[in-house]
Structures are given as C-alpha cells and as structure tokens.
Design a protein around this motif. Structure first.
Motif, short mmCIF file in Angstrom:
data_model
loop_
_atom_site.label_atom_id
_atom_site.label_comp_id
_atom_site.label_asym_id
_atom_site.label_seq_id
_atom_site.Cartn_x
_atom_site.Cartn_y
_atom_site.Cartn_z
N ILE A 125 0.85 -1.19 0.00
CA ILE A 125 0.00 0.00 0.00
C ILE A 125 0.89 1.24 0.00
O ILE A 125 0.68 2.18 -0.76
CB ILE A 125 -0.95 -0.01 1.21
CG1 ILE A 125 -2.08 -1.01 0.96
CG2 ILE A 125 -1.50 1.37 1.48
CD1 ILE A 125 -2.99 -1.24 2.15
N ARG A 126 1.91 1.24 0.84
CA ARG A 126 2.82 2.39 0.87
C ARG A 126 3.53 2.56 -0.47
O ARG A 126 3.67 3.67 -0.97
CB ARG A 126 3.83 2.22 2.03
CG ARG A 126 4.68 3.43 2.29
CD ARG A 126 4.61 4.02 3.69
NE ARG A 126 3.31 4.21 4.28
CZ ARG A 126 2.48 5.23 4.01
NH1 ARG A 126 2.83 6.16 3.15
NH2 ARG A 126 1.33 5.33 4.63
N THR A 127 3.94 1.45 -1.05
CA THR A 127 4.58 1.51 -2.36
C THR A 127 3.63 2.14 -3.40
O THR A 127 4.04 3.01 -4.18
CB THR A 127 4.97 0.09 -2.82
OG1 THR A 127 5.89 -0.44 -1.87
CG2 THR A 127 5.61 0.12 -4.20
N PHE A 128 2.38 1.71 -3.40
CA PHE A 128 1.41 2.24 -4.36
C PHE A 128 1.16 3.73 -4.11
O PHE A 128 1.02 4.51 -5.04
CB PHE A 128 0.09 1.47 -4.27
CG PHE A 128 0.19 0.02 -4.67
CD1 PHE A 128 1.10 -0.40 -5.63
CD2 PHE A 128 -0.61 -0.94 -4.07
CE1 PHE A 128 1.21 -1.74 -6.00
CE2 PHE A 128 -0.52 -2.28 -4.43
CZ PHE A 128 0.39 -2.68 -5.39
N LEU A 129 1.09 4.13 -2.84
CA LEU A 129 0.89 5.54 -2.53
C LEU A 129 2.06 6.36 -3.05
O LEU A 129 1.87 7.41 -3.67
CB LEU A 129 0.73 5.74 -1.01
CG LEU A 129 -0.56 5.19 -0.39
CD1 LEU A 129 -0.48 5.27 1.14
CD2 LEU A 129 -1.78 5.93 -0.90
N GLU A 130 3.28 5.88 -2.80
CA GLU A 130 4.45 6.63 -3.24
C GLU A 130 4.54 6.70 -4.77
O GLU A 130 5.00 7.70 -5.32
CB GLU A 130 5.73 6.01 -2.65
CG GLU A 130 5.94 6.46 -1.20
CD GLU A 130 6.84 5.52 -0.40
OE1 GLU A 130 7.50 4.67 -1.03
OE2 GLU A 130 6.85 5.65 0.85
N ALA A 131 4.07 5.65 -5.42
CA ALA A 131 4.12 5.64 -6.88
C ALA A 131 2.94 6.38 -7.50
O ALA A 131 2.87 6.55 -8.71
CB ALA A 131 4.13 4.19 -7.38
N GLY A 132 1.99 6.80 -6.67
CA GLY A 132 0.84 7.52 -7.19
C GLY A 132 -0.25 6.64 -7.77
O GLY A 132 -1.17 7.13 -8.42
N LEU A 133 -0.17 5.33 -7.54
CA LEU A 133 -1.22 4.44 -8.04
C LEU A 133 -2.45 4.50 -7.14
O LEU A 133 -3.55 4.18 -7.57
CB LEU A 133 -0.70 3.00 -8.11
CG LEU A 133 0.04 2.60 -9.39
CD1 LEU A 133 1.34 3.33 -9.53
CD2 LEU A 133 0.28 1.09 -9.42
N LEU A 134 -2.24 4.87 -5.90
CA LEU A 134 -3.34 5.07 -4.96
C LEU A 134 -3.10 6.39 -4.23
O LEU A 134 -1.99 6.93 -4.27
CB LEU A 134 -3.41 3.94 -3.93
CG LEU A 134 -3.72 2.52 -4.42
CD1 LEU A 134 -3.66 1.56 -3.25
CD2 LEU A 134 -5.09 2.47 -5.09
N ARG A 135 -4.13 6.86 -3.54
CA ARG A 135 -4.01 8.04 -2.69
C ARG A 135 -4.55 7.74 -1.30
O ARG A 135 -5.25 6.77 -1.11
CB ARG A 135 -4.84 9.20 -3.26
CG ARG A 135 -4.19 9.95 -4.38
CD ARG A 135 -4.96 11.24 -4.57
NE ARG A 135 -4.54 11.95 -5.75
CZ ARG A 135 -5.24 12.93 -6.32
NH1 ARG A 135 -6.41 13.29 -5.80
NH2 ARG A 135 -4.80 13.55 -7.38
N GLU A 136 -4.25 8.63 -0.36
CA GLU A 136 -4.91 8.58 0.93
C GLU A 136 -6.16 9.46 0.85
O GLU A 136 -6.13 10.51 0.22
CB GLU A 136 -4.00 9.12 2.04
CG GLU A 136 -2.67 8.40 2.13
CD GLU A 136 -1.87 8.81 3.36
OE1 GLU A 136 -2.42 9.47 4.26
OE2 GLU A 136 -0.67 8.46 3.42
N VAL A 137 -7.22 9.01 1.49
CA VAL A 137 -8.43 9.82 1.48
C VAL A 137 -8.17 11.18 2.10
O VAL A 137 -8.63 12.21 1.61
CB VAL A 137 -9.59 9.11 2.22
CG1 VAL A 137 -10.75 10.06 2.45
CG2 VAL A 137 -10.05 7.89 1.44
N SER A 138 -7.41 11.21 3.19
CA SER A 138 -7.21 12.45 3.94
C SER A 138 -5.78 12.56 4.43
O SER A 138 -5.16 11.57 4.78
CB SER A 138 -8.17 12.46 5.14
OG SER A 138 -7.74 13.41 6.09
N PRO A 139 -5.26 13.78 4.48
CA PRO A 139 -3.93 13.96 5.04
C PRO A 139 -3.93 13.98 6.58
O PRO A 139 -2.89 14.11 7.19
CB PRO A 139 -3.50 15.32 4.49
CG PRO A 139 -4.77 16.07 4.30
CD PRO A 139 -5.83 15.04 3.98
N HIS A 140 -5.12 13.85 7.18
CA HIS A 140 -5.22 14.01 8.64
C HIS A 140 -5.16 12.70 9.38
O HIS A 140 -5.67 12.58 10.48
CB HIS A 140 -6.52 14.71 9.01
CG HIS A 140 -6.62 16.09 8.50
ND1 HIS A 140 -5.80 17.09 8.93
CD2 HIS A 140 -7.44 16.63 7.58
CE1 HIS A 140 -6.13 18.21 8.30
NE2 HIS A 140 -7.11 17.95 7.48
#
Ligand SMILES: [Mn+2]
Ligand SMILES: [Mn+2]
Ligand SMILES: [Zn+2]
Ligand SMILES: [Zn+2]
Lengths: 149, 149
Positions: free
Chosen positions: B66-81
């Motif tokens: 999941i972290r890998t996908f977030l860093e690669a921009g394949l996924l996002r986090e719903v919120s920065p909070h």
DNA sequence: TATTAAACGAGAATCATTATCCAAATGTCA
DNA sequence: TGACATTTGGATAATGATTCTCGTTTAATA
C-alpha cells in the motif's frame, strides 16, 4: 493575576459547570493550552506545553481530558479521518460525504457541486494543489441506528 | 479467465512497469482488492479480502505494498489528517488550508469562500450536519524547503 | 470538616504501522 | 532457459499513538 486570559478561564469554568464536569487544575491548564495555541495542536504538543506548568502531569491525564472535552463539545477534532488509513483508488478530483459515526465515506463527483470561489486571496505563500469539500453527517444506516438503538 | 477485470489488471501491470515496480502476485491481488472495493478501504479490510485469495499473505506485505502504491501515485490517501489527533478550539464553522508535507493547518473563515452549492440532490438518506472545504498544498516554509533542500 | 464520587499518576496494554531479517520470487542477460 | 543480482514476501519484533487499570489524591457537597 495579570494573565490576560480571565475571560477564557471564566468561560471554561462555566462550560464545565454546564456540562457537569468537575473543575481541576489540570483541566484548566490543558484547556487553556489548547485555546492559547494558535494552530491545531496534537495531544503530545499540549502535553509538552502543560508540563511547563505542571511538571508532574501524566500524558494519560492529557489524553483523558482531551477526550472529555471532545465528548462535552468544548473542543472538536479537526478531522474525522484520524485513526486509520483509508485508501482512495479514484484519482480523479472529487468530494466526499463522511459519516462521523461509522466512518463510511461516499464519493461525490466534482461536477456535483459548483466550483468553490474564494472571496479573498489566500494567505500569501501557500501553494494550493487541490481542494475538496467534505460533507459530514450521518449515513442512512446510522440515522436508522440512532432512531432505534 | 472470466474475471471481468482484465482491463484494470493490464492497466495495473502497465502502471507498475511505468513506475519501475516489479510485478508480484501479491501486488496484483492487493491492488485489485482496493480498486474492486466500492468504498475507501482500510489496510486491515484489504488484508481480510486478500487473504481469501492468498491465505498465507502477511499483514506487513499488505502495508508495504500500500505504501509503495501511494508513493508511486497508483493510490491516494483519502485524507492527510490520518495519524495523530489534531484539536480544534474554534467551534465556529470554518475551512482549512492544510500543508501535506508538514501537516500545518491554517484556518480560513467561513466568509472567505462563497457558500458551496450542490448541483444535485445528495444520495438520499444521508443527513448532512456541516461541510468544510479543505485546500491542500504546501505552506510557505515547505515551499522554501523544497526549493533549497 | 467528613464522606463519596470523580480525577490523577504510573505504567501496562492495545491498536495501527513500520522495521528487521532471512527465505523466496522477480528481472536481466548470457 | 539458467545463473546471478536485486527485490519482495513472511514472520515477528519494534515503535508511536492512544486507552486501560488500579491504587492514591482531589473536588464536590452536605
Ligand atoms: Mn473518494
Ligand atoms: Mn480550524
Ligand atoms: Zn454511518
Ligand atoms: Zn508545511
């Protein structure tokens, strides 16, 4: 006494009375630390601040009272999304409907709302990359649950 | 093969190639579980889902990818909070400017933006109690830090 | 001021997430 | 395809944030 926070302090005492919370020195210092902070502090940062006045205070006391204040409505959480990571597979800009009770999150298409217009310039130097609108409330299931608990 | 997700799957493979990520069975199953979920799943819920296809998978693998996908921009986090509680002492409705890098949060008065207008009805049954607009980006300090790292 | 319920402090426990370390799988190239 | 170097996966320990437990102290109230 020359603190300059007498008003906030007496307001706090009155709010505690109204909410049926007993007044302790720790509560006063914690609450004033939150309101005095210009930003949106974390429990740790409040602990650091409060310890300057009450070196013996426990971190658990800070957490307990923050929760008490949240439940009594004296404070709020900045966001309902704190706690666990929630993933977004929809990379297209859009907005959200969030149930504050069960944490359900439903997409609203960007085209479902009129573009947001600023009435004035944003604080200078801040580089905005995107914005999103979050509608908070209760999902149908939670509305039903609350009516028939 | 009659899964009905060939398109998403080939897209995923191509996105991995583009991002220089090697393709593993675990990654495919994790990514497809996220995209197949209608909502905004948590890592735990993805773990539960993925385990049905790969019972031996480790929770750590789910988190790592999941972290890998977030860093690669394949996924996002719903919120920065997500992560730590942030307190709000300002009980009046208002909006926020959020720095995604240092997590600074700045208030915007409700009167700083035009009221948000919906173009259509919200999904029925949802009881909206409030809304707020979140502008995400970089605060002046972080803008400077990125220019001169 | 004595009684009682509530709150505090210390530290253990829990939950979400990340780090570590070795075995297994992947990517590359002959 | 097979060998090799690199990356990833699995098990589990470690970490950070938050809550719980429990014995002691304090606030509310008569
Ligand atoms: Mn979404
Ligand atoms: Mn605010
Ligand atoms: Zn709900
Ligand atoms: Zn910043």
């Amino acid at each position: 006494m020359q603190s300059g926070q007498e008003h906030t302090l007496s307001e706090f005492r009155q709010q505690c009375r109204a909410a049926g919370l007993s007044l302790t020195h720790q509560r006063e210092v914690i609450f004033l630390a939150v309101t005095a902070s210009k930003g949106h502090p974390s429990p740790e940062s409040i602990y650091d601040e409060v310890r300057r006045q009450i070196p013996s205070i426990s971190l658990a006391t800070v957490y307990k009272n923050i929760r008490t204040f949240l439940e009594a409505g004296l404070l709020r959480e900045v966001s309902p999304h704190h706690g666990s990571l929630r993933l977004e597979a929809n990379l297209i800009d859009h907005h959200h409907l969030v149930c504050t009770r069960c944490k359900a999150i439903v997409d609203l298409a960007e085209t479902d709302i009129e573009p947001v217009h600023l009435k004035r310039e944003l604080p200078s130097g801040f580089r905005v990359l995107r914005y999103s609108v979050e509608f908070q409330g209760l999902c149908p299931d939670c509305v039903a649950d609350i009516k028939t608990p």
